[in-house]
Design a protein around this motif. Structure first.
Motif, PDB file in Angstrom:
ATOM      1  N   ARG A 130       0.836  -1.200   0.000  1.00  0.00           N
ATOM      2  CA  ARG A 130       0.000   0.000   0.000  1.00  0.00           C
ATOM      3  C   ARG A 130       0.873   1.253   0.000  1.00  0.00           C
ATOM      4  O   ARG A 130       1.038   1.921  -1.014  1.00  0.00           O
ATOM      5  CB  ARG A 130      -0.948  -0.012   1.201  1.00  0.00           C
ATOM      6  CG  ARG A 130      -2.152   0.948   1.035  1.00  0.00           C
ATOM      7  CD  ARG A 130      -1.885   2.370   1.471  1.00  0.00           C
ATOM      8  NE  ARG A 130      -1.474   2.478   2.869  1.00  0.00           N
ATOM      9  CZ  ARG A 130      -1.089   3.628   3.432  1.00  0.00           C
ATOM     10  NH1 ARG A 130      -1.052   4.743   2.716  1.00  0.00           N
ATOM     11  NH2 ARG A 130      -0.698   3.662   4.692  1.00  0.00           N
ATOM     12  N   GLY A 147      -3.462  -3.049   0.304  1.00  0.00           N
ATOM     13  CA  GLY A 147      -3.799  -1.959  -0.601  1.00  0.00           C
ATOM     14  C   GLY A 147      -4.890  -1.093  -0.018  1.00  0.00           C
ATOM     15  O   GLY A 147      -5.217  -1.180   1.171  1.00  0.00           O
ATOM     16  N   THR A 160      -9.449   2.536  -4.070  1.00  0.00           N
ATOM     17  CA  THR A 160      -8.678   3.051  -5.207  1.00  0.00           C
ATOM     18  C   THR A 160      -9.312   2.740  -6.557  1.00  0.00           C
ATOM     19  O   THR A 160      -9.520   3.630  -7.387  1.00  0.00           O
ATOM     20  CB  THR A 160      -7.238   2.490  -5.184  1.00  0.00           C
ATOM     21  OG1 THR A 160      -6.636   2.852  -3.945  1.00  0.00           O
ATOM     22  CG2 THR A 160      -6.415   3.025  -6.330  1.00  0.00           C
ATOM     23  N   GLU A 207      -7.578  -2.602  -8.053  1.00  0.00           N
ATOM     24  CA  GLU A 207      -6.974  -2.715  -6.726  1.00  0.00           C
ATOM     25  C   GLU A 207      -7.761  -3.702  -5.866  1.00  0.00           C
ATOM     26  O   GLU A 207      -7.182  -4.505  -5.136  1.00  0.00           O
ATOM     27  CB  GLU A 207      -6.940  -1.337  -6.044  1.00  0.00           C
ATOM     28  CG  GLU A 207      -6.359  -1.325  -4.644  1.00  0.00           C
ATOM     29  CD  GLU A 207      -4.840  -1.326  -4.604  1.00  0.00           C
ATOM     30  OE1 GLU A 207      -4.279  -0.905  -3.579  1.00  0.00           O
ATOM     31  OE2 GLU A 207      -4.203  -1.753  -5.592  1.00  0.00           O
TER      32      GLU A 207
END
Length: 492
Positions: free
Chosen positions: A15, A48, A52, A56
Motif C-alpha cells: 500500500r 492496498g 482506489t 486494486e
C-alpha cells in the motif's frame, strides 16, 4: 516491562510502498510479495486501499484468497464507503486513517476537529458492526495537538477500535521526542499503539525503535524502506536492530530477508542503493586488501553479522585496493592454483584495470588468470549472428543464432526494448545448459557523443552461483550481448 516483548509488524509494502512514484503492481505481483511477507512472519499485510479502483480490489481479493497466516488489511479513509469496499474484498482488518493535525483538518479536509472526531467514531463503529478489526490511525500525528490526539484515541477505543496508530507522516520526529510522546500516549490509552514513520530526514528506523522502547506494540514497515518521497521505515532495519543490537527476539524469519528484498526490488522496479544497510549490494562486499586479510582470519573483523543470517553471501570484489589475500581467495574459488610469481603478475594486472577506473568482474579475473597461466579455453557459447527489430509501432523482437556446445541454436524473444528482447532470446537459447537469470544490469557511457563507447555490466546467476561480467561497444545491444556471453561462459 520486557523490552521489545511480542513486537508485531504491519507491512505496508503493498500500500504505502506501492505509492512510491512510478510503482504499479499487478495482482500477480501483489500475491507474490504477500506470500513472501507471510513466509517472513509479518503479522499484518496491508494489501492496498480498496477504494482506489476495481483493479486494486481484485488484487486485494487475490491476496485474501491465498489463505495466508497474516492478517490482511485494507487502508480506509474515515468514510463508510471506504469500509464497504474493504468488506467487498473480505479483508480481516482496516487501517482507518483520520487526519489529526490542524493543518490537515483545516486545509486538506476543510473541517474542524469535532467533525473529524465524529466521522472517525461513526466509521469505527460501522466497521466493527460489520466484523472488521479496526486500527484507528492519526495522520500527521507528529504535528497534532497531543491532548486532542489522546482524546480521539480514547473515544476510538470506546467506539470499538482494536488498535491505534501514530503516524509521523512527513518524518518530523526525533528519537528523544518520540520516546516522550509514546510514554505519554501508551499510558493514557487502553489499546495497543503502533508507530508509522516516514524517512524524510533519515530517522524512520531510529524513531520506530524509540517508539517501541517507549511502549509501542507494533511497527509499520515496508520492505527495502520503499514508500512516498524518501520512503517508510525499513522492515529489515528494525528487525535486525532489535535482534542484533538489542539482543531481543522477533518472530521474523530473518534468513528470508534478502530474498524478500530482491523480490520487492524486482517487481517494483525500484533498485536498492548499493550502500543500503544490510540489503545493499555492498553490505557484505569487500575490496580493500587489509579488510580481506582480516576476514580470512575472522569474519567479524569487518562484518557486524554473518551474511547468512539474512540469507546473503559474502563477496570479495577486485580493484585497485585489492591485495594478495583478495586475489588469492578469488582465484581459489575459481579453481586456479598459482605460484607467487604468477600471483604478483595477476595482481598487477587487476590493479592496472582498477587504476583506469574499471570494475574488475569475475570474467575479467578469469581472463587475466588464463592469460598469465597460458590456459586456452574454448567458449561453450558463441554468437554467430543476431537481429533486432524495434520501433514505435512494433513490439521489440530479437532473434539469435548461437553455437551452444558445438550445436547451432536459433531462438527469438520479445521485450520492453531491444536489449530486453535480445537478453530474452539468449536465455532461451542456452536453456539446454541451465536456467541463467539476469540479476542486475548496468550501463555507462565511457565517452561522449552519439557514437559513445558504452560499457555494460551484468550480474548473472545459475543454480545459486553468481558472476559478474562486462561488455564494451559503441552498440549498446552488442555490448549487452558481449556481457551476457562472457558471464554465461564463466557460469558454465
Amino acid at each position: 516491562m520486557i523490552l521489545f516483548e511480542n513486537v508485531r509488524f504491519l507491512d505496508t509494502t503493498l500500500r504505502d510502498g506501492e505509492q512510491t512514484p512510478g510503482v504499479a503492481l499487478t495482482s500477480e505481483d501483489k500475491v507474490a510479495i504477500a506470500t513472501k511477507l507471510d513466509e517472513l512472519g509479518v503479522n499484518v499485510i496491508e494489501a492496498g486501499s480498496a477504494i482506489t479502483s476495481e483493479g486494486e480490489r481484485e488484487s486485494i481479493r487475490a491476496v485474501v484468497a491465498e489463505g495466508l497466516d497474516a492478517e490482511i488489511c485494507s487502508y480506509c479513509r474515515i468514510m463508510k464507503q471506504d469500509v464497504d469496499y474493504a468488506l467487498e474484498c473480505d479483508v480481516d482488518s482496516i487501517h482507518l486513517v483520520a487526519p489529526v493535525s490542524d493543518l490537515h483538518i483545516n486545509v486538506k479536509l476543510r473541517k474542524d476537529r469535532e467533525s473529524v472526531r465524529k466521522m472517525a467514531m461513526e466509521t469505527t463503529e460501522y466497521a466493527k458492526e460489520h466484523g472488521l478489526i479496526v486500527e484507528l490511525s492519526g495522520e500527521d500525528a507528529s504535528r497534532a495537538d497531543l491532548e486532542f490526539l489522546k482524546s480521539l484515541y480514547s473515544d476510538g477505543v470506546d467506539a470499538g477500535a482494536d488498535r491505534l496508530c501514530f503516524c509521523d507522516t512527513v518524518g518530523l520526529l526525533v528519537p528523544e521526542k518520540t520516546g516522550e510522546i509514546f510514554t505519554d500516549i501508551t499510558s493514557a490509552v487502553n489499546a495497543p499503539v503502533s508507530i508509522h514513520c516516514h524517512d524524510d530526514f533519515g530517522l524512520a528506523t531510529s524513531n520506530t525503535i524509540a517508539a517501541l522502547r517507549a511502549g509501542a506494540k507494533q511497527a509499520h514497515v515496508t520492505m527495502n524502506g520503499i514508500g512516498e518521497r524518501s520512503g517508510n521505515t525499513s522492515l529489515e532495519e528494525v528487525v535486525m536492530t532489535i535482534e542484533w543490537l538489542y539482543k531481543c527476539k522477533t518472530d521474523i524469519n530473518t534468513t528470508e530477508i534478502f530474498k524478500a528484498s530482491r523480490l520487492v526490488s524486482r517487481l517494483t522496479g525500484i533498485p536498492v542503493a548499493p550502500n543500503k544497510s544490510l540489503i545493499g549490494g555492498n553490505a557484505f562486499t569487500h575490496e580493500a586488501g587489509i579488510h580481506v586479510h582480516g576476514l580470512l582470519a575472522d569474519t567479524s573483523t569487518y562484518e557486524p553479522i554473518k551474511p547468512e543470517i539474512i540469507g546473503r553471501e559474502r563477496k570479495v570484489v577486485l580493484g585497485k585496493h585489492a591485495g594478495k589475500s583478495s586475489v588469492t581467495l578469488a582465484l581459489k574459488e575459481m579453481g586456479f592454483d598459482v605460484d607467487d610469481m604468477q600471483l604478483h603478475e595477476i595482481l598487477d594486472r587487476v590493479k592496472e584495470l582498477g587504476d583506469h577506473g574499471k570494475k574488475v568482474t569475475d570474467a575479467d579475473l578469469q581472463s587475466i588468470a588464463e592469460t598469465v597461466l597460458n590456459i586456452q579455453r574454448e567458449a561453450k557459447v558463441v554468437m554467430d549472428e543476431y537481429t533486432v527489430v524495434s520501433g514505435n509501432r512494433v513490439t521489440p523482437t530479437a532473434s539469435v543464432k548461437l553455437r551452444v556446445d558445438g550445436r547451432e541454436v536459433v531462438e527469438a524473444g520479445i521485450g520492453d526494448g531491444p536489449v530486453d528482447a535480445t537478453v530474452d532470446s539468449i536465455r532461451k537459447a542456452v536453456a539446454s545448459i541451465g536456467d541463467v537469470q539476469l540479476e542486475e544490469y548496468h550501463v555507462d557511457a565511457i565517452s561522449g557523443g552519439t557514437d559513445a563507447l558504452v560499457e555494460v555490466l551484468v550480474k548473472l546467476s545459475k543454480d545459486g552461483k553468481m558472476v559478474t561480467s562486462r561488455g564494451a561497444r559503441t552498440d549498446i545491444v552488442m555490448a549487452s550481448v558481449e556481457a551476457m556471453l562472457n558471464g554465461i561462459n564463466r557460469l558454465i
